[in-house]
Design a protein around this motif. Structure first.
Motif, short mmCIF file in Angstrom:
data_model
loop_
_atom_site.label_atom_id
_atom_site.label_comp_id
_atom_site.label_asym_id
_atom_site.label_seq_id
_atom_site.Cartn_x
_atom_site.Cartn_y
_atom_site.Cartn_z
N HIS A 118 -21.03 10.33 32.55
CA HIS A 118 -20.46 11.67 32.58
C HIS A 118 -19.15 11.70 33.36
O HIS A 118 -18.99 10.96 34.33
N ARG A 119 -18.25 12.57 32.93
CA ARG A 119 -16.96 12.69 33.59
C ARG A 119 -17.14 13.28 34.99
O ARG A 119 -18.10 13.99 35.27
N ARG A 122 -17.61 17.14 35.24
CA ARG A 122 -18.93 17.64 34.85
C ARG A 122 -19.94 17.43 35.97
O ARG A 122 -20.75 18.32 36.26
N GLN A 123 -19.88 16.26 36.62
CA GLN A 123 -20.84 15.99 37.69
C GLN A 123 -20.64 16.92 38.88
O GLN A 123 -21.61 17.40 39.49
N TYR A 162 -13.97 9.03 33.92
CA TYR A 162 -15.29 8.49 34.21
C TYR A 162 -15.21 7.69 35.51
O TYR A 162 -14.13 7.14 35.84
#
Length: 334
Positions: A118-119, A122-123, A162
């Motif tokens: 996940h990028r 997003r995290q 990433y």
């Protein structure tokens, strides 16, 4: 002389760990990884937990928010009180509520702590939405601001990257942003600069100090005595599953009492007569399957006595909260 007393909770105290014992069960058998650990952290205080690899520092740290994997790990006994709350009696939802929001962790290896699938954006946003009510757009902007705060260049673009596309230093800065952006009351930093070069290490520690709020406490796990001198007001020395000495930074460095603490301080490189002098501690940390019956340091200690082989030393008070578990302090020759 004292034994492992239960700590008394005060208004200024954020964390109290009392008589914590953690075991692990493996194919080779069971062993104790943390043995009757007791310590406290005041609000706004930085405490260092030092010792060689394999002494139980990370196990102790992971026990605080109850992140010990079970199985194979088990918290056998003890009490953990955080900000007046009984951590040991919490259910999974209550634990989820304080992890990240009230207690944040900065791990040794950011690439293993961050999801490679996940990028970054997003995290970070998921972390915010899990603990705070805010629109997703606002959460995205807030996360981007924190990337800029921790010195990530081109933060807007990095949100789409990433983890594997970033350097180790950048990954660790992102971990710091994720740990601090929710304004936690306690930061647990477990060897946060192990994989970084010396220059980047210094930058990361400066960043943690600059970014954390004044009333935020920190437990810093490290084997580097120089780092705890710079970062911590109080120091806990851990050896082979046990805390063997604790005291203020000044007491530990200027008047160490336990032979293991003395050995750690002597191992700090010193420039003498144009040459770098380095004294090591002979031997190795024993296997947790084969700890000595008495003092765990007995086989490496130059001052060991007969009783050290068969008896475990209790803590002796050295004044001003300075304590050490060593028979040398009893005035007995054995």
């Amino acid at each position: 002389m004292t034994d492992h007393k239960t700590e008394i909770q005060s208004e200024s105290r954020l964390l109290t760990v009392s008589d914590l014992t953690v075991s692990f069960t493996t194919d080779d058998g069971s062993f104790i990884a943390a043995d009757s650990i007791s310590f406290h952290i005041e609000k706004g205080e930085n405490v260092g937990l030092v010792g060689e690899s394999g002494c139980g520092k990370s196990v102790t740290a992971l026990s605080i928010p109850r992140l010990i994997p079970s199985p194979p790990g088990t918290i056998e006994s003890g009490e953990i009180r955080f900000d007046g709350l009984d951590i040991m009696s919490m259910n999974s939802q209550q634990l989820q509520d304080i992890r990240g929001r009230a207690i944040s962790m900065i791990f040794q290896e950011p690439l293993s702590a961050l999801s490679p699938l996940h990028r970054i954006g997003r995290q970070m946003v998921e972390t915010l939405l899990l603990h705070q009510e805010m629109p997703q757009k606002e959460a995205w902007q807030f996360a981007e601001q924190w990337l800029s705060k921790v010195g990530i260049p081109d933060a807007a673009d990095r949100m789409f990257a990433y983890p594997f596309q970033l350097s180790g230093g950048m990954q660790q800065r992102i971990m710091i942003a994720m740990a601090l952006m929710l304004a936690p009351k306690l930061i647990i930093a477990d060897e946060p600069t192990t994989a970084l070069d010396v220059t980047t290490q210094a930058q990361v520690f400066e960043l943690i100090q600059a970014m954390k709020q004044k009333d935020t406490s920190m437990l810093l796990i490290t084997h580097d005595m120089g780092v705890v001198w710079e970062m911590c007001e109080r120091i806990l020395v851990m050896y082979a599953s046990q805390i063997v000495e604790s005291g203020s930074r000044e007491d530990i460095f200027s008047n160490p009492k336990h032979p293991y603490t003395i050995g750690l301080l002597n191992a700090i490189p010193r420039l003498t007569g144009g040459r770098t002098e380095l004294k090591d501690i002979p031997g190795q940390v024993p296997s947790p399957f084969d700890y000595p019956k008495g003092c765990h340091f007995v086989k490496r200690c130059a001052f060991s006595m007969e009783k050290c082989i068969t008896e475990s030393p209790l803590f002796y008070e050295c004044g001003n909260g300075h304590r050490a578990a060593c028979f040398l302090l009893s005035g007995s020759s054995g």
